[in-house]
Design an enzyme around this catalytic site. Structure first.
Site: not given
Ligand SMILES: *Cc1c(COP(=O)(O)O)cnc(C)c1O
Length: 406
Positions: A141, A226, A255
């Site tokens: 994700f 990421d 986050k």
């Molecule tokens: C939450 C998340 C995203 C997306 O972040 P947003 O602030 O919702 O755009 C991308 N990568 C990972 C691993 C995430 O957990």
């Protein structure tokens, strides 16, 4: 003078908000530490942390002070000018990591968007236009913009929006041979979550990460981690890559970075950053003084031995009790994850029922998350107090008992 409040209730959501979410039946109105209160005054224990965002809980006095102090000074000035909080935040992140430079934006998806664009631009400049393939993991994700859903390994998020961005390949996570088979001189970047968050709190193996780094080096591809979910102390290290010792070329974070105030960051080296020259990429709000003042304070608090060590100690508290609950009621196959990103993998008898556990927890006044249909996810405040951990786990045990007995 503030505008008079019109009364609102959960039912209004179904009338006035685009139906892309299905929020809980209650509306939270206030938070303090790891407790949240709803409109009716009911108090809940928060093990969800706003999906791994509220790193210091709710209404942390230092964050409230940083925000309100900056709110009285300068909210927004645009990137035609730089600002002190952004410069201080960048200096702190650079000093604490492999990186030399930061790019600020407002979310995880935007941080990844910047990372993917930079990786392609770098390859284009250094190796030529044929090197644009990005390899990522199945079930990964990376956010909800069109580029990031396409790189993300979940077709349910990317299908049905017209033509996708080309040149993206997905391989099974933790399978080095599968990645090796897809790597070529056309690969410009490999993108991985050090722990797959949304799809089940699944950590990468150490040997896998080391092998991925080697493959990237062999093929002149950039390694992007990421760390939107795993970064900023979540795993008990400031960033998850520090645990493995495998250093990426580009790292994204969001986050926990803002502790609840929207901000994202992309970190990289001087050499790579040079390829986002003036005008190649931009943002109106990115790096705005309010967000950076808050994030700077988050970094100051989280990047201390006390807090990071505390995350590891809290992990042990959670794990012992979660494993006991799992065994007692036969609900968990295993408990995994690091620090305060914890996944309880449901046993075969309960497979696919994560939503039922979340609903049962809510009935016991406990906020938890799922990570896919088969895993319960906990991502509480990094400084959650022992009393809140105990009370929340008591509530979780009652929820599980009620579900098992139903
Ligand atoms: C939450 C998340 C995203 C997306 O972040 P947003 O602030 O919702 O755009 C991308 N990568 C990972 C691993 C995430 O957990």
């Amino acid at each position: 003078m503030s505008a008079p409040h019109i009364p609102v209730e959960r039912a209004d959501f179904d009338q006035v908000i685009v139906p892309s979410f299905a929020p809980a039946a209650f509306i939270p109105v206030r938070g303090q530490g790891s407790r949240v209160w709803d409109q009716s005054g009911r108090e809940l224990v928060d093990f969800a942390g706003g999906i791994a965002v509220n790193a210091l809980g709710h209404a942390h006095p230092a964050l409230v002070a940083a925000l309100t102090e900056q709110a009285g000074k300068l909210w927004h000035i645009s990137n035609i000018f730089t600002n002190e909080p952004a410069l201080r935040l960048a200096k702190k992140l650079v000093a604490a990591t492999f990186a030399d430079r930061a790019f600020f934006c407002n979310s995880g998806a935007e941080a990844n968007e910047a990372a993917f664009k930079l990786a392609r631009r770098y390859a284009h400049d250094v190796h030529g236009p044929q090197k644009y393939e990005i390899i990522s993991a199945i079930n990964s994700f990376h956010g909800r913009t069109l580029f990031t859903v396409t790189v993300g390994g979940q077709p349910k998020y990317s299908d049905g929006f017209g033509p996708k961005i080309e040149g993206i390949t997905h391989v099974p996570y933790n399978d080095l041979e599968a990645l090796r088979a897809k790597m070529s001189e056309r690969t410009c970047a490999v993108v991985l979550e050090p722990i797959q968050g949304e799809s089940g709190v699944l950590p990468a193996d150490q040997t896998y990460l080391e092998g991925v780094r080697e493959l990237c080096n062999e093929h002149g591809a950039l390694l992007i981690f990421d760390e939107v979910q795993t970064g900023m102390g979540r795993t008990g290290d400031l960033f998850a890559y520090m645990h493995s010792g495998v250093v990426p070329d580009i790292l994204t974070n969001a986050k926990s970075l803002g502790g609840g105030f929207p901000i994202g960051a992309m970190l990289t080296t001087h050499e790579i950053a040079a390829h986002l020259s003036v005008g190649t990429h931009g943002t109106t709000y990115g790096g705005n003084p309010l967000a950076c003042a808050v994030a700077e304070t988050v970094v100051d608090i989280v990047n201390t031995p006390e807090v990071l060590e505390g995350v590891k100690q809290r992990h042990a508290l959670f794990r012992t009790r979660l494993e006991a609950i799992g065994e007692r009621y036969g609900v968990f196959r295993l408990v995994r994850g690091r620090g305060l990103l914890i996944g309880c993998v449901l046993s075969n008898a309960w497979k696919g029922k994560a939503a039922a556990f979340c609903a049962a927890a809510e009935r016991e006044a406990l906020m938890i998350l799922q990570a896919g249909p088969d895993v319960l996810r906990l991502a509480p405040s990094l400084i959650i107090e022992q009393a809140d951990i105990d009370e929340g786990l008591d509530r979780l045990e009652r929820a599980v008992a009620a579900l098992v007995q139903a």
